[in-house]
Design an enzyme around this catalytic site. Structure first.
Site, mmCIF file in Angstrom:
data_model
loop_
_atom_site.group_PDB
_atom_site.id
_atom_site.type_symbol
_atom_site.label_atom_id
_atom_site.label_comp_id
_atom_site.label_asym_id
_atom_site.label_seq_id
_atom_site.Cartn_x
_atom_site.Cartn_y
_atom_site.Cartn_z
ATOM 1 N N LYS A 255 -0.252 9.655 -0.292
ATOM 2 C CA LYS A 255 -1.486 10.383 0.017
ATOM 3 C C LYS A 255 -1.256 11.904 -0.002
ATOM 4 O O LYS A 255 -2.181 12.666 -0.225
ATOM 5 C CB LYS A 255 -2.022 9.976 1.386
ATOM 6 C CG LYS A 255 -2.327 8.489 1.557
ATOM 7 C CD LYS A 255 -3.652 8.100 0.916
ATOM 8 C CE LYS A 255 -4.071 6.675 1.246
ATOM 9 N NZ LYS A 255 -3.228 5.632 0.656
HETATM 10 C C1 LIG Z 1 -3.356 4.471 -0.111
HETATM 11 C C2 LIG Z 1 -2.144 3.727 -0.528
HETATM 12 C C3 LIG Z 1 -2.154 2.822 -1.613
HETATM 13 C C4 LIG Z 1 -3.411 2.470 -2.381
HETATM 14 O O1 LIG Z 1 -3.931 3.519 -3.136
HETATM 15 P P1 LIG Z 1 -5.459 3.521 -3.573
HETATM 16 O O2 LIG Z 1 -5.687 4.836 -4.194
HETATM 17 O O3 LIG Z 1 -6.243 3.325 -2.304
HETATM 18 O O4 LIG Z 1 -5.644 2.391 -4.523
HETATM 19 C C5 LIG Z 1 -0.968 2.213 -1.971
HETATM 20 N N1 LIG Z 1 0.176 2.446 -1.292
HETATM 21 C C6 LIG Z 1 0.225 3.291 -0.236
HETATM 22 C C7 LIG Z 1 1.515 3.482 0.492
HETATM 23 C C8 LIG Z 1 -0.923 3.961 0.171
HETATM 24 O O5 LIG Z 1 -0.852 4.795 1.233
#
Ligand SMILES: *Cc1c(COP(=O)(O)O)cnc(C)c1O
Length: 494
Positions: free
Chosen positions: A113
């Protein structure tokens, strides 16, 4: 570049406006009216640049109302060695010929993120300045763990903003909790809620739509906004690392210019993989995008059958950031794939809201299948993938990445494969130790688990996680869900 809504033919807006508003007035999501194109020559040039250079190039194609200087200072503020512990920001690591991992967790919170949330607040405050808004933007976040911390780090001490994060007091891990309650910054506030994540989220939504509160905010020079992944400002930074990974493979001679590659993406809200699709539409040489789900395999079923049906059991898994039954950004994909048919999208989303399901046409499904492969890994598959990748390559992955690795292995084509890695293994130490060792772990204290994982694999413990054990907690407030509105008012002194 004009931005339009996925749900109706509203008047197009600028990118700054799209980023400031988040959701369009008709409830739709913003997307550029046309996708900018990148030539092979551009990719060759980008390969010579560092991550910031590549970021500036890609962003300038989308954020045409931002000046080059503004983009440059946003990018340099977001991606630098004070924030990321890899000079490449998002390095692509080789496991063997033809198989690579794109590590997206070198930022301040050790999760992917950060790639978006380090940049988005800067795009946001620049937009405020461009709009000559003399307002303080108040970001409200309900989090199940990772997003809250990444948003706090992203907005920490960013001028013109305040951020309040609500988390379920008993619904996050000790490390996740401490990551948030020890947060620094003059403009940050963190509150635990007696309730689950849905309680937090529902209360935040009702605060957003509270007309009384809204006018009180306005009188005091405040305005609410959200940092969630439906905002274009969160999506656009994610396009960069697909190009950057391709450029790195080109630079290191692993691929030749024009060679198509596959990307396998651990998917929850569909933001990450959608960014990959946009990169492809821009001209990046992508063969298949592999959409990997955990036991909550609603997207696998959708890609295979064309039916999206959320009337199903919800599972809590060891890859919690993918425990999602409504993948908001899928709306953007369908809009792009249906040649911007906002009437269709509006109809499908109404069906989803009212009946919990919709079906797309056979021709749209065929198109979808030509771009995406869907697959899922259950809990045992996920642990097995952590174990087998470790044994085969002496490389440690977290459960989210393991889901993608498992699905990637089952869906190899003739093309080279890049697996997107979304969290540092230390964010989920228990599952990682179990996967690596093949046996159950009883210990619950995560700081103890850090040491065990370190001793077992030799993987370095990130300082920003180990120091949490002794850091002073700044935020100790826990409230009832009915009091969240008052908490917001108190914090803002209104
Ligand atoms: C948010 C997240 C995802 C999923 O990503 P999206 O953009 O919501 O599909 C996968 N792995 C981790 C560790 C995340 O924090």
């Amino acid at each position: 570049m004009e931005y339009i809504s996925t749900r109706s033919s509203l008047k197009p807006v600028s990118s700054a406006k799209a980023i400031l508003t988040g959701l369009a007035d008709d409830g739709g999501l913003y997307l550029p009216k046309s996708i900018p194109q990148v030539t092979p020559e551009d990719i060759k040039k980008m390969a010579q640049m560092d991550y910031c250079g590549r970021a500036e190039f890609i962003l300038s194609l989308f954020l045409t109302d931002y000046s080059a200087d503004d983009i440059s200072s946003c990018v340099k503020g977001a991606y630098n060695s004070a924030k990321f512990d890899s000079p490449k920001m998002a390095p692509t690591v080789k496991l063997e010929n033809g198989l690579y991992v794109l590590e997206l967790w070198h930022g301040p919170t050790c999760a992917f993120k950060d790639m978006a949330l380090q940049l988005m607040p800067r795009l946001f405050t620049t937009a405020i300045k461009m709009d000559k808004l003399d307002k303080t933007v108040v970001i409200l976040v309900a989090t199940s763990g990772d997003t809250g911390k990444a948003a706090l780090e992203g907005f920490c001490d960013v001028d013109g903003t305040k951020i309040i994060v609500f988390y379920p007091a008993d619904g996050v891990s000790e490390v996740q909790k401490r990551q948030m309650t020890t947060q620094k910054g003059k403009n940050t506030y963190v509150v635990g809620v007696n309730g689950n994540f849905d309680d937090c989220q529902n209360a935040v939504k009702s605060i957003f739509s509270d007309a009384d509160l809204k006018s009180q905010l306005e009188q005091n020079g405040y305005e609410f906004s959200s940092a969630n992944s439906i905002n274009w400002g969160r999506l656009v930074p994610q396009i960069i690392y697909y190009f950057s990974s391709y450029c790195d493979l080109l630079e290191s001679g692993e691929i030749t210019l024009g060679e198509k590659i596959d990307f396998a993406v651990p998917t929850g809200n569909f933001g990450d993989i959608l960014a990959g699709y946009i990169a492809k539409r821009m001209g990046l040489f992508v063969n298949k995008l592999v959409c990997a789900s955990n036991k909550n395999n609603i997207l696998t079923d959708f890609i295979n059958t064309g039916v999206y049906d959320r009337n199903r059991d919800f599972y809590t898994t060891m890859s919690p950031s993918m425990d999602i039954l409504i993948s908001s950004n899928l709306e953007r994909l369908l809009f792009m794939m249906s040649d911007l048919d906002c009437d269709l999208i509006s109809k499908l989303m109404a069906e989803l809201k009212n009946e919990g399901r919709y079906r797309i046409s056979d021709s749209l499904l065929l198109k979808l299948k030509s771009e995406f492969t869907g697959g899922f890994a259950n809990e045992a598959d996920t642990l097995a993938a952590i174990g087998s990748i470790y044994k085969k390559y002496n490389y440690v992955i977290d459960p989210h990445t393991a889901v993608a690795a498992n699905v990637a292995m089952e869906n190899r084509t003739d093309c080279k494969m890049v697996v997107l890695s979304t969290a540092n293994p230390y964010k989920f130490p228990k599952s990682v130790i179990e996967g690596v060792s093949g046996s159950k772990v009883q210990i619950k204290n995560e700081f103890e688990l850090f040491d065990i994982l370190n001793k077992t694999t030799g993987l370095k413990i990130p300082a920003q996680l180990s120091e949490l054990e002794t850091m002073q907690e700044r935020f100790k407030t826990v409230c009832q869900k009915g009091h969240m509105r008052d908490i917001v008012k108190d914090f803002l002194n209104i």
